[in-house]
Design an enzyme around this catalytic site. Structure first.
Site, PDB file in Angstrom:
ATOM      1  N   ASP A  60      -4.496  10.430  19.125  1.00  0.00           N
ATOM      2  CA  ASP A  60      -3.696  10.651  20.332  1.00  0.00           C
ATOM      3  C   ASP A  60      -2.233  10.900  19.981  1.00  0.00           C
ATOM      4  OD1 ASP A  60      -5.936  10.332  21.823  1.00  0.00           O
ATOM      5  OD2 ASP A  60      -5.366   8.420  22.734  1.00  0.00           O
ATOM      6  N   ASP A 119      -3.269   4.678  18.394  1.00  0.00           N
ATOM      7  CA  ASP A 119      -4.347   5.649  18.221  1.00  0.00           C
ATOM      8  C   ASP A 119      -3.809   6.876  17.488  1.00  0.00           C
ATOM      9  OD1 ASP A 119      -6.050   7.972  18.752  1.00  0.00           O
ATOM     10  OD2 ASP A 119      -7.199   6.597  20.011  1.00  0.00           O
ATOM     11  N   THR A 133     -18.483  -0.314  22.069  1.00  0.00           N
ATOM     12  CA  THR A 133     -19.258  -0.902  20.966  1.00  0.00           C
ATOM     13  C   THR A 133     -18.522  -0.808  19.627  1.00  0.00           C
ATOM     14  OG1 THR A 133     -20.301   1.201  20.429  1.00  0.00           O
ATOM     15  CG2 THR A 133     -21.398  -0.155  22.104  1.00  0.00           C
ATOM     16  N   ARG A 179     -15.242   7.028  17.871  1.00  0.00           N
ATOM     17  CA  ARG A 179     -15.638   5.637  18.009  1.00  0.00           C
ATOM     18  C   ARG A 179     -15.879   5.324  19.471  1.00  0.00           C
ATOM     19  NH1 ARG A 179     -12.129   0.697  15.742  1.00  0.00           N
ATOM     20  NH2 ARG A 179     -10.757   1.329  17.429  1.00  0.00           N
TER      21      ARG A 179
END
Ligand code: PRP
Ligand code: URA
Length: 209
Positions: free
Chosen positions: A204, A201, A108, A104
């Protein structure tokens, strides 16, 4: 007809979500718990797979059991979807594995494609399990489903751990035929596109990056 199955009402799911979400859970434990939750989601998602009866000789008598009748494909969305592959292969040792690489764009929030390794799904009757722990805006899931359909996939299930209502709505709008299985439907996205309460995340945390 859009269809979503949320598993959080089961205390085993909720208990493990508590560990997965906690900011104090380290990568080692995050991996273990993500895999445990993936197993539970996979069990739910396999319930509706097509089966045929197979005759079996036990040491005592002949009986019959239902066995899967179609090819099963596990397709993780790289990177975080890798968290769900090994447990998928444990439960479904005859499954095949394809790959879709997307990330991603942080500005944006649009999915950026970088890799695919997918078969021609029209060669055999097959069921596809698209694996991605996080469904946020839904952009990545829609892009991955588009790729699966371009390769002839028809029977597609999307398996997630945490989903945002915004992402569910987006997948329903673009692909109403895809059934979604998720451990939790969370509250909403925040202003930078993270799922709240979420877990941060996933990639991560899983890979310790
Ligand atoms: C995460 C997640 C999904 C995507 C969801 O991947 O694993 O693929 O974000 O967001 P969306 O619904 O708004 O598209 P990420 O882009 O962080 O890549 P990574 O797995 O490589 O970390
Ligand atoms: N991807 C993640 O890993 N976490 C989110 O909250 C949203 C997208």
């Amino acid at each position: 007809m859009p269809q979503v199955t949320e598993l959080k009402s089961h205390p085993l799911v909720s208990h493990n979500l508590a560990i997965l979400r906690s900011k104090d859970t380290d990568s080692q434990q995050f991996r273990r718990v993500a895999q445990r939750l993936s197993t539970l989601v996979l069990v739910a998602a396999t319930e509706s797979l097509k089966t045929v009866d197979r005759v079996v000789e036990t040491p005592l008598i002949q009986t019959s059991e239902k066995v899967f009748s179609e090819e099963i494909w596990l397709v993780p969305v790289l990177r975080a979807g890798l968290a769900m592959v090994d447990v998928g292969l444990d439960l479904l040792p005859d499954a095949h594995v394809g790959f879709v690489g997307l990330f991603r764009d942080e500005e944006t929030l649009l999915p950026q494609y970088y890799y695919k390794n997918l078969p021609d799904f029209t060669r055999h009757a097959s069921s596809c399990f698209l694996l991605d722990p996080m469904l946020a805006t839904g952009g990545s899931a829609v892009a991955a489903i588009n790729l699966l359909k371009d390769h002839g996939a028809v029977d597609i299930r999307l398996l997630c751990l945490i989903s945002a209502p915004e992402g569910l709505k987006e997948v329903f709008a673009k692909h109403p035929d895809v059934a979604i299985f998720t451990a939790s439907i969370d509250e909403q996205l925040n202003e930078v596109g993270y799922i709240v309460p979420g877990l941060g995340d996933a990639g991560d945390r899983y890979f310790g990056s």
